[in-house]
Design an enzyme around this catalytic site. Structure first.
Site, PDB file in Angstrom:
ATOM      1  N   HIS A 159       9.427  -4.785  -7.689  1.00  0.00           N
ATOM      2  CA  HIS A 159       8.593  -5.990  -7.568  1.00  0.00           C
ATOM      3  C   HIS A 159       7.270  -5.690  -6.855  1.00  0.00           C
ATOM      4  O   HIS A 159       6.198  -6.109  -7.302  1.00  0.00           O
ATOM      5  CB  HIS A 159       9.333  -7.102  -6.819  1.00  0.00           C
ATOM      6  N   CYS A 176       6.092 -14.764 -10.309  1.00  0.00           N
ATOM      7  CA  CYS A 176       6.122 -13.391 -10.838  1.00  0.00           C
ATOM      8  C   CYS A 176       7.063 -13.308 -12.031  1.00  0.00           C
ATOM      9  O   CYS A 176       8.132 -13.922 -12.033  1.00  0.00           O
ATOM     10  CB  CYS A 176       6.595 -12.439  -9.730  1.00  0.00           C
ATOM     11  N   ASP A 180      -5.060   3.921  -3.527  1.00  0.00           N
ATOM     12  CA  ASP A 180      -3.656   4.353  -3.445  1.00  0.00           C
ATOM     13  C   ASP A 180      -3.108   3.928  -2.090  1.00  0.00           C
ATOM     14  O   ASP A 180      -3.875   3.836  -1.121  1.00  0.00           O
ATOM     15  CB  ASP A 180      -3.535   5.874  -3.556  1.00  0.00           C
ATOM     16  N   CYS A 228      12.243 -10.508 -10.479  1.00  0.00           N
ATOM     17  CA  CYS A 228      12.095 -11.955 -10.309  1.00  0.00           C
ATOM     18  C   CYS A 228      12.703 -12.744 -11.463  1.00  0.00           C
ATOM     19  O   CYS A 228      13.054 -13.921 -11.310  1.00  0.00           O
ATOM     20  CB  CYS A 228      10.620 -12.306 -10.139  1.00  0.00           C
ATOM     21  N   CYS A 241       8.280 -10.320 -13.187  1.00  0.00           N
ATOM     22  CA  CYS A 241       8.807  -8.951 -13.271  1.00  0.00           C
ATOM     23  C   CYS A 241      10.325  -8.968 -13.426  1.00  0.00           C
ATOM     24  O   CYS A 241      10.982 -10.002 -13.256  1.00  0.00           O
ATOM     25  CB  CYS A 241       8.408  -8.161 -12.017  1.00  0.00           C
ATOM     26  N   ASP A 261      -3.318  14.802  -4.086  1.00  0.00           N
ATOM     27  CA  ASP A 261      -4.123  14.964  -2.889  1.00  0.00           C
ATOM     28  C   ASP A 261      -4.043  16.432  -2.494  1.00  0.00           C
ATOM     29  O   ASP A 261      -3.130  17.154  -2.907  1.00  0.00           O
ATOM     30  CB  ASP A 261      -3.617  14.043  -1.769  1.00  0.00           C
TER      31      ASP A 261
HETATM   32  C1  LIG Z   1      -3.228   5.639   4.758  1.00  0.00           C
HETATM   33  N1  LIG Z   1      -4.609   5.900   5.066  1.00  0.00           N
HETATM   34  C2  LIG Z   1      -5.206   6.994   4.574  1.00  0.00           C
HETATM   35  N2  LIG Z   1      -4.631   7.850   3.690  1.00  0.00           N
HETATM   36  C3  LIG Z   1      -5.542   8.831   3.499  1.00  0.00           C
HETATM   37  C4  LIG Z   1      -5.451   9.989   2.709  1.00  0.00           C
HETATM   38  C5  LIG Z   1      -4.201  10.229   1.881  1.00  0.00           C
HETATM   39  C6  LIG Z   1      -4.238   9.313   0.673  1.00  0.00           C
HETATM   40  N3  LIG Z   1      -2.921   9.204   0.049  1.00  0.00           N
HETATM   41  C7  LIG Z   1      -2.660  10.323  -0.807  1.00  0.00           C
HETATM   42  C8  LIG Z   1      -1.235  10.574  -1.072  1.00  0.00           C
HETATM   43  C9  LIG Z   1      -0.930  11.188  -2.247  1.00  0.00           C
HETATM   44  C10 LIG Z   1       0.388  11.442  -2.557  1.00  0.00           C
HETATM   45  C11 LIG Z   1       1.396  11.126  -1.677  1.00  0.00           C
HETATM   46  C12 LIG Z   1       1.080  10.497  -0.462  1.00  0.00           C
HETATM   47  C13 LIG Z   1      -0.245  10.222  -0.153  1.00  0.00           C
HETATM   48  C14 LIG Z   1      -6.540  10.909   2.744  1.00  0.00           C
HETATM   49  N4  LIG Z   1      -6.460  12.075   2.011  1.00  0.00           N
HETATM   50  C15 LIG Z   1      -7.461  12.978   2.113  1.00  0.00           C
HETATM   51  N5  LIG Z   1      -7.383  14.132   1.442  1.00  0.00           N
HETATM   52  N6  LIG Z   1      -8.576  12.752   2.882  1.00  0.00           N
HETATM   53  C16 LIG Z   1      -8.747  11.609   3.587  1.00  0.00           C
HETATM   54  O1  LIG Z   1      -9.781  11.441   4.273  1.00  0.00           O
HETATM   55  C17 LIG Z   1      -7.683  10.618   3.541  1.00  0.00           C
HETATM   56  C18 LIG Z   1      -7.778   9.432   4.290  1.00  0.00           C
HETATM   57  C19 LIG Z   1      -6.689   8.541   4.266  1.00  0.00           C
HETATM   58  N7  LIG Z   1      -6.451   7.382   4.924  1.00  0.00           N
HETATM   59 ZN   LIG Z   2       8.525  -9.896  -9.161  1.00  0.00          ZN
END
Ligand SMILES: CNc1nc2c(CCNCc3ccccc3)c3nc(N)[nH]c(=O)c3cc2[nH]1
Ligand SMILES: [Zn+2]
Length: 375
Positions: free
Chosen positions: A338, A307, A269, A312, A309, A95
């Site tokens: 899990h 499950c 994700d 489990c 895994c 990200d």
């Molecule tokens: C939980 N809800 C939510 N998450 C959003 C994220 C982060 C997604 N998770 C990426 C990540 C990668 C590595 C480690 C941790 C997190 C967003 N990222 C961007 N760039 N733009 C969004 O609009 C945007 C909207 C979101 N809503």
């Molecule tokens: Zn499991």
């Protein structure tokens, strides 16, 4: 030279319109729809790369914001990139840091140039911009990079969302210009526009006119009711090209993964599976199970009878409860293993249901069993 990222459409489910596909990347192929485990600080918390491969994790996420602050992207570049640094030879998506600046840091100031903020670790003054986010991701060497964007809060004024998406579109253009290695790192744009159909149309039109190898839907899963998220997906996904991957950011509860797949989303994700594991909450075929509850103290059955895994097959609820109560790290590892396996297995079942043209039936069966009757 083959493009860094190529989407291969395999089949569309006749019952739901969901699609089965493959995303080809320099570090391997991703079967979609897919759930991507999150590894914020260059590790999927408590999991080894071998364990992630054992559960068939095809791609993991990491984060510009966190690695920029610690250990710093220069160190990871000197290590030969993130794949080498964390000993992961499959695809990595990073990200761009915009979202994390707003959800983690203090004293931030956003301008056309970028975002000034203070590190949440030590208060140091820091600056992120489209150019810096691209330089950091270039150093990390991720297979899929995200454009630097602003995710407006929810709720937000219409005018604010409009101004913000227009800046995000200008930032996306700057990311393209700053992109050093387009042939071995794919850059995805992020569609914004809040909960407004006309603004989503404007954002999608801006970004699809710049022809990115993939598109994310941002600005969702920010506290809005689920039905509103599905409504936004209903009119946003069709605005995106059918021959490119679609990534719904930050979405990962089981029902949302199924509903998003039905609406044509390919990649998801969320930190949920690893985060809730830390307080002993698990996702099982019968719904959520908080294994630290007293009623499992002498329950010697498996966490989830359905499950297969490692957790489990080898340990009981009583043992897991004991470890979690005793704050034993092994307990954390077993519940995390899990939960990740559960979501990866769920997406394998979703792909099979698409193959069999029965994803709506699968949704009804899953919701019934998981205890999501009212949805
Ligand atoms: C939980 N809800 C939510 N998450 C959003 C994220 C982060 C997604 N998770 C990426 C990540 C990668 C590595 C480690 C941790 C997190 C967003 N990222 C961007 N760039 N733009 C969004 O609009 C945007 C909207 C979101 N809503
Ligand atoms: Zn499991």
């Amino acid at each position: 030279m083959a493009p860094a990222i190529r989407y291969e459409h395999i089949k569309t489910c006749k019952q739901s319109g969901a699609r089965l596909g493959r995303v080809h990347t320099p570090h391997g192929v991703i079967e979609t729809p897919t759930f991507m485990p999150v590894g914020t600080q260059a590790t999927v918390k408590t999991m080894s790369p071998e364990e992630l491969k054992a559960m068939d994790a095809q791609i993991i996420l990491s984060n510009t914001y966190h690695l920029f602050l610690r250990p710093g992207h220069d160190i990871i570049r000197e290590a030969g990139g993130l794949h080498k640094f964390m000993n992961w030879d499959r695809p990595i998506l990073t990200d761009s840091g915009g979202f994390q600046v707003f959800s983690l840091s203090e004293m931030r100031k956003i301008s056309e140039e970028g975002v000034h903020f203070r590190s949440h670790l030590n208060g140091d003054k820091k600056f992120l911009s489209p150019e810096v986010a691209m330089e950091v991701q270039n150093s990390l060497g991720s297979d899929i990079m995200m454009a630097f964007d602003e995710c407006p809060p929810f709720p937000a004024e219409y005018e604010y969302v409009k101004k913000s998406l227009e800046r995000t579109s200008r930032w996306a253009e700057r990311c393209l210009e700053a992109h050093a290695r387009p042939h071995d790192q794919g850059l995805f744009a992020i569609v914004q526009g809040g909960m407004h159909e006309d603004l989503r149309k404007q954002s999608a039109a801006d970004l699809t006119s710049m022809d990115f190898p993939g598109y994310a839907i941002g600005g969702l899963s920010v506290g809005e009711p689920k039905h509103l998220m599905y409504e936004v997906l209903d009119y946003t996904v069709p605005l995106l090209p059918t021959n490119k991957p679609r990534y719904l950011m930050g979405v990962g509860s089981p029902d949302a993964l199924i509903e998003g797949s039905i609406r044509g989303v390919d990649m998801f994700d969320c930190v949920l599976p690893t985060r809730i594991a830390r307080n002993g909450t698990t996702m099982t075929s019968q719904g959520r199970l908080v294994v630290r509850n007293a009623n499992y103290a002498s329950d010697f059955g498996p966490l989830d009878p359905a499950c297969d895994c490692y957790t489990c097959r080898n340990y009981s609820r009583a043992y897991l409860r004991h470890l979690i109560k005793a704050d034993e790290t092994f307990g954390l590892r077993l519940t995390t293993y899990h939960n990740l396996h559960f979501l990866i297995q769920l997406m394998r079942n979703v792909r099979q249901a698409i193959m069999d043209d029965r994803l709506l039936d699968f949704r009804d069966e899953f919701f019934e069993q998981y205890g999501l009757h009212d949805n």
